[in-house]
Design a protein around this motif. Structure first.
Motif, PDB file in Angstrom:
ATOM      1  N   PHE A 144       0.839  -1.208   0.000  1.00  0.00           N
ATOM      2  CA  PHE A 144       0.000   0.000   0.000  1.00  0.00           C
ATOM      3  C   PHE A 144       0.874   1.258   0.000  1.00  0.00           C
ATOM      4  CE2 PHE A 144      -2.338   3.212   2.613  1.00  0.00           C
ATOM      5  CZ  PHE A 144      -3.351   3.491   1.696  1.00  0.00           C
ATOM      6  N   TRP A 145       1.900   1.275   0.824  1.00  0.00           N
ATOM      7  CA  TRP A 145       2.764   2.466   0.880  1.00  0.00           C
ATOM      8  C   TRP A 145       3.512   2.676  -0.441  1.00  0.00           C
ATOM      9  CZ3 TRP A 145       3.650   6.522   4.237  1.00  0.00           C
ATOM     10  CH2 TRP A 145       2.858   6.520   5.390  1.00  0.00           C
ATOM     11  N   HIS A 146       3.887   1.573  -1.094  1.00  0.00           N
ATOM     12  CA  HIS A 146       4.521   1.720  -2.417  1.00  0.00           C
ATOM     13  C   HIS A 146       3.548   2.369  -3.398  1.00  0.00           C
ATOM     14  CE1 HIS A 146       8.487   0.001  -2.275  1.00  0.00           C
ATOM     15  NE2 HIS A 146       8.041  -0.967  -1.503  1.00  0.00           N
ATOM     16  N   GLU A 147       2.298   1.917  -3.339  1.00  0.00           N
ATOM     17  CA  GLU A 147       1.273   2.459  -4.236  1.00  0.00           C
ATOM     18  C   GLU A 147       1.027   3.945  -3.936  1.00  0.00           C
ATOM     19  OE1 GLU A 147       0.363   1.148  -6.754  1.00  0.00           O
ATOM     20  OE2 GLU A 147      -1.608   1.881  -7.369  1.00  0.00           O
ATOM     21  N   VAL A 148       0.998   4.275  -2.664  1.00  0.00           N
ATOM     22  CA  VAL A 148       0.803   5.673  -2.262  1.00  0.00           C
ATOM     23  C   VAL A 148       1.942   6.532  -2.814  1.00  0.00           C
ATOM     24  CG1 VAL A 148       0.909   7.226  -0.257  1.00  0.00           C
ATOM     25  CG2 VAL A 148      -0.630   5.257  -0.227  1.00  0.00           C
ATOM     26  N   GLU A 149       3.167   6.055  -2.687  1.00  0.00           N
ATOM     27  CA  GLU A 149       4.317   6.830  -3.199  1.00  0.00           C
ATOM     28  C   GLU A 149       4.230   6.987  -4.715  1.00  0.00           C
ATOM     29  OE1 GLU A 149       7.579   4.471  -1.885  1.00  0.00           O
ATOM     30  OE2 GLU A 149       7.837   5.604  -0.028  1.00  0.00           O
ATOM     31  N   ARG A 150       3.758   5.929  -5.373  1.00  0.00           N
ATOM     32  CA  ARG A 150       3.695   5.969  -6.844  1.00  0.00           C
ATOM     33  C   ARG A 150       2.600   6.931  -7.314  1.00  0.00           C
ATOM     34  NH1 ARG A 150       1.464   3.643 -11.186  1.00  0.00           N
ATOM     35  NH2 ARG A 150      -0.161   2.510 -10.061  1.00  0.00           N
ATOM     36  N   ARG A 151       1.451   6.892  -6.637  1.00  0.00           N
ATOM     37  CA  ARG A 151       0.301   7.676  -7.113  1.00  0.00           C
ATOM     38  C   ARG A 151       0.281   9.104  -6.546  1.00  0.00           C
ATOM     39  NH1 ARG A 151      -4.085   3.898  -8.123  1.00  0.00           N
ATOM     40  NH2 ARG A 151      -5.311   5.681  -8.831  1.00  0.00           N
ATOM     41  N   ARG A 152       1.114   9.359  -5.543  1.00  0.00           N
ATOM     42  CA  ARG A 152       1.160  10.707  -4.951  1.00  0.00           C
ATOM     43  C   ARG A 152       2.627  11.122  -4.822  1.00  0.00           C
ATOM     44  NH1 ARG A 152      -1.870  15.143  -5.051  1.00  0.00           N
ATOM     45  NH2 ARG A 152      -2.316  16.071  -2.997  1.00  0.00           N
ATOM     46  N   PRO A 153       3.282  11.455  -5.944  1.00  0.00           N
ATOM     47  CA  PRO A 153       4.699  11.821  -5.861  1.00  0.00           C
ATOM     48  C   PRO A 153       4.906  13.098  -5.047  1.00  0.00           C
ATOM     49  CG  PRO A 153       3.837  12.148  -8.086  1.00  0.00           C
ATOM     50  CD  PRO A 153       2.744  11.502  -7.295  1.00  0.00           C
ATOM     51  N   THR A 154       6.125  13.290  -4.614  1.00  0.00           N
ATOM     52  CA  THR A 154       6.425  14.436  -3.729  1.00  0.00           C
ATOM     53  C   THR A 154       6.061  15.777  -4.375  1.00  0.00           C
ATOM     54  OG1 THR A 154       8.677  14.269  -4.536  1.00  0.00           O
ATOM     55  CG2 THR A 154       8.265  13.399  -2.348  1.00  0.00           C
ATOM     56  N   THR A 155       6.231  15.867  -5.697  1.00  0.00           N
ATOM     57  CA  THR A 155       5.938  17.147  -6.353  1.00  0.00           C
ATOM     58  C   THR A 155       4.453  17.491  -6.254  1.00  0.00           C
ATOM     59  OG1 THR A 155       5.934  15.868  -8.376  1.00  0.00           O
ATOM     60  CG2 THR A 155       7.821  17.310  -8.014  1.00  0.00           C
ATOM     61  N   GLU A 156       3.612  16.456  -6.351  1.00  0.00           N
ATOM     62  CA  GLU A 156       2.168  16.711  -6.191  1.00  0.00           C
ATOM     63  C   GLU A 156       1.849  17.013  -4.732  1.00  0.00           C
ATOM     64  OE1 GLU A 156      -0.583  13.768  -7.482  1.00  0.00           O
ATOM     65  OE2 GLU A 156       0.267  13.687  -9.496  1.00  0.00           O
ATOM     66  N   TYR A 157       2.526  16.276  -3.849  1.00  0.00           N
ATOM     67  CA  TYR A 157       2.263  16.463  -2.416  1.00  0.00           C
ATOM     68  C   TYR A 157       2.593  17.897  -1.989  1.00  0.00           C
ATOM     69  CZ  TYR A 157       2.350  15.466   2.603  1.00  0.00           C
ATOM     70  OH  TYR A 157       2.104  15.468   3.957  1.00  0.00           O
ATOM     71  N   ALA A 158       3.659  18.438  -2.596  1.00  0.00           N
ATOM     72  CA  ALA A 158       4.072  19.797  -2.244  1.00  0.00           C
ATOM     73  C   ALA A 158       2.990  20.812  -2.613  1.00  0.00           C
ATOM     74  CB  ALA A 158       5.387  20.143  -2.944  1.00  0.00           C
TER      75      ALA A 158
END
Ligand SMILES: Cc1cc2nc3c(=O)[nH]c(=O)nc-3n(C[C@H](O)[C@H](O)[C@H](O)COP(=O)(O)OP(=O)(O)OC[C@H]3O[C@@H](n4cnc5c(N)ncnc54)[C@H](O)[C@@H]3O)c2cc1C
Length: 523
Positions: free
Chosen positions: A152-166
């Motif tokens: 799940f955490w891998h999927e979260v990282e893939r679908r919500r990259p840091t640039t979008e999170y920022a």
């Protein structure tokens, strides 16, 4: 001192021919310019941040800041506990340094305040187990749950990259598929009931609501606070309220206290007339820096404006609450057992307990623990007396704190509900454009709304909203178009390097569960 060279270019010369100044004289700046008189309603972090950004961005603006109460800072509130008057945070307790969006950290630095990082891999207490690292998690939840959680955490990282999170909370989020489902729906995709329960518990203190009552994306964004490659946490030693105090001191304008705004109307000259406990002000623009429930209680003369404001407030009102319970113990006896800055327990559906001790590493000096109880359990407890609340907290303390009850020397309970609560659905159920968010009244572009309920219910979200608000104001009062980044840069808070456009997932630390230490690798 302000660095005037940083101001945005092109702040207009004399505008709007034939406009007659209000009773305040339609202030004239140096160089013969007409100064824009901007009234900010609300002296919390949002109002103060807007004032700061305006003063850096619009060189001719005259800012009037009206705060209803005696105290500036709103939900950023400090207090003292015990006979030694130890400073504590009773409102916002952790500040976020978001990778790619370092504006809040840069503001703290610009104000000359110290920062202390908080460790992001805390201890969890779940189903009677203590979880410090990945090995503990596999033991407590089972190998299957641990595997599902890692996937799940891998999927979260893939679908919500840091640039979008920022840029979390901005209108583009409306197109993310996880905006269209609930966080409960998303948790189900983990595919293991224990892992789902653990995740819901882990994020409950931040979300302050059941997973079915917020979006998948907002749930994930709160989860990612615990991912050190997305977000780092810090506090200001001596109290986070120094942020608002220092911000207020650094302003050119002098905020008015005891100035509750009750009424806003359009004056004959087209300006806005703002009536407060301290008198009437005429403004070229008004910035409403209030939670929507507080904005909704202000009277508007024109029916159409009142309707639009009421619609805006309804869209953004999704309040939930907190109960903060702070206990002072004679000694910090838990120093060896609970060495981190906070831990998370499954009591009260998921609670974060902050160690706010004055000497965070000491064993023999007084210790302070602060429970941030959220959402429905907080609402139920809030109806009880303070003593009963404290008794419930002591009952729910994890084993390392079993003797806490006998060591407590002072307590404090703070109730944060209604306008003092937080939004569990910032931005509302559907993402709005910047203009619809900030200037919701058609035909009144000079009436702007800001605040943490628009992007993300944190100080970082409030700063994003303030920057966008001031960018829209700059567009009104200056020649040319400016974005929020221009405003942040003008205010010395931008960081182009950090805002790179890379969409690569974050570099892995060799851990499958980034919120946990690996066995034997505890900092
Ligand atoms: C218990 C708790 C814990 C939190 N923890 C964190 C955290 O750890 N990290 C984080 O980033 N965020 C946290 N938050 C959220 C954070 O505190 C808010 O995002 C932020 O303080 C919002 O600031 P604001 O200025 O938008 O609103 P407020 O702080 O609510 O300010 C609004 C101001 O407007 C004034 N006002 C109201 N009505 C009127 C009127 N009619 N006229 C004039 N003035 C008026 C109020 O008195 C107040 O001062 C927490 C919030 C709570 C409640």
């Amino acid at each position: 001192m302000r660095d005037r060279d940083r101001c945005l270019p092109g702040s207009r010369e004399i505008r709007q021919e034939g406009r007659s100044p209000g009773h305040d004289g339609g202030l004239r700046g140096k160089a013969g310019r007409v100064a824009e008189r901007i009234v900010i309603v609300g002296g919390g972090f949002s109002g103060l941040a807007c004032a700061d950004l305006i003063e850096h961005t619009l060189p001719t603006a005259e800012v009037v800041l009206l705060e209803a109460t005696e105290r500036l800072g709103g939900r950023v509130q400090g207090a003292t506990l015990g006979p030694d008057r130890i400073p504590i945070d009773v409102g916002a307790a952790e500040l976020y340094d978001i990778v790619g969006a370092p504006h809040l950290r840069r503001l703290v630095d610009r104000l000359g305040l110290p920062r202390r990082p908080l460790r992001a891999t805390p201890t969890y207490f779940f189903d009677g187990h203590r979880i410090d690292d990945e090995g503990d998690l596999a033991t407590a939840l089972g190998d299957r749950a641990a595997r599902h959680l890692a996937a799940f955490w891998h999927e979260v990282e893939r679908r919500r990259p840091t640039t979008e999170y920022a840029r979390a909370g901005h209108p583009a989020d409306g197109r993310h598929p996880w905006s269209a489902c609930t966080f409960a729906d998303l948790l189900e995709t983990i595919g293991d009931a224990t892992a789902e329960r653990f995740t819901a518990m882990q994020v409950h203190s931040d979300l302050a609501v059941a997973p079915s009552r917020t979006s998948g994306l907002y749930g994930v964004d709160n989860l990612l606070i615990d991912h050190p490659e997305y977000c780092r946490m810090f506090t200001i030693p001596g109290g986070n309220d120094q942020l608002v105090q220092r911000l207020a001191e650094s302003l050119r304008c002098e905020p008015s206290r005891h100035a509750r705004v009750s009424h806003i109307a359009r004056a004959r000259d087209g300006r806005l007339r703002v009536t407060s406990d301290v008198g009437t002000d005429h403004a070229d623009a008004v910035v409403m820096a209030l939670p929507p429930t507080a904005a909704a209680s202000i009277a508007w003369e024109e029916g159409a404006v009142a309707d639009a404001v009421s619609e805006h407030c309804a869209h953004h009102t999704h309040q939930t609450g907190y109960l903060r319970v702070t206990l002072l113990a004679a000694t910090r006896f838990w120093a060896d057992d609970l060495a981190d800055d906070y831990f998370v327990s499954d009591a009260f559906d998921g609670v974060t307990v902050y160690d706010q001790s004055p000497e965070p590493r000491a064993r023999t000096t007084p210790g302070i623990l602060s429970w941030l109880i959220a959402g429905e359990p907080a609402r139920r407890l809030a109806e009880l007396s303070d003593d009963t609340v404290v008794a419930h907290v002591l009952d729910a303390a994890p084993p390392p704190l079993a003797r806490l009850g006998s060591c407590v020397t002072a307590t404090r309970v703070d109730r944060w509900f209604g306008a003092r609560g937080v939004s569990h659905r910032p931005g509302g159920p559907r993402a709005l454009s910047y203009v619809d968010r900030h200037q919701p009244v058609a035909g009144s572009p000079h009436l702007l709304f800001t605040g943490d309920s628009l992007y993300d219910a944190t100080l970082s979200g409030a700063l994003d909203a303030a920057a966008q608000t001031v960018a829209l104001l700059a567009g009104q009062f200056s020649v040319g178009q400016f974005g929020a980044r221009d405003v942040l840069r003008a205010a010395g808070l931008g960081d182009e390097a950090a805002l790179s456009q890379s969409t690569e997932p974050p570099r892995r630390r060799g851990s499958d569960l980034p919120f946990l230490a690996r066995p034997g690798v505890r900092a």
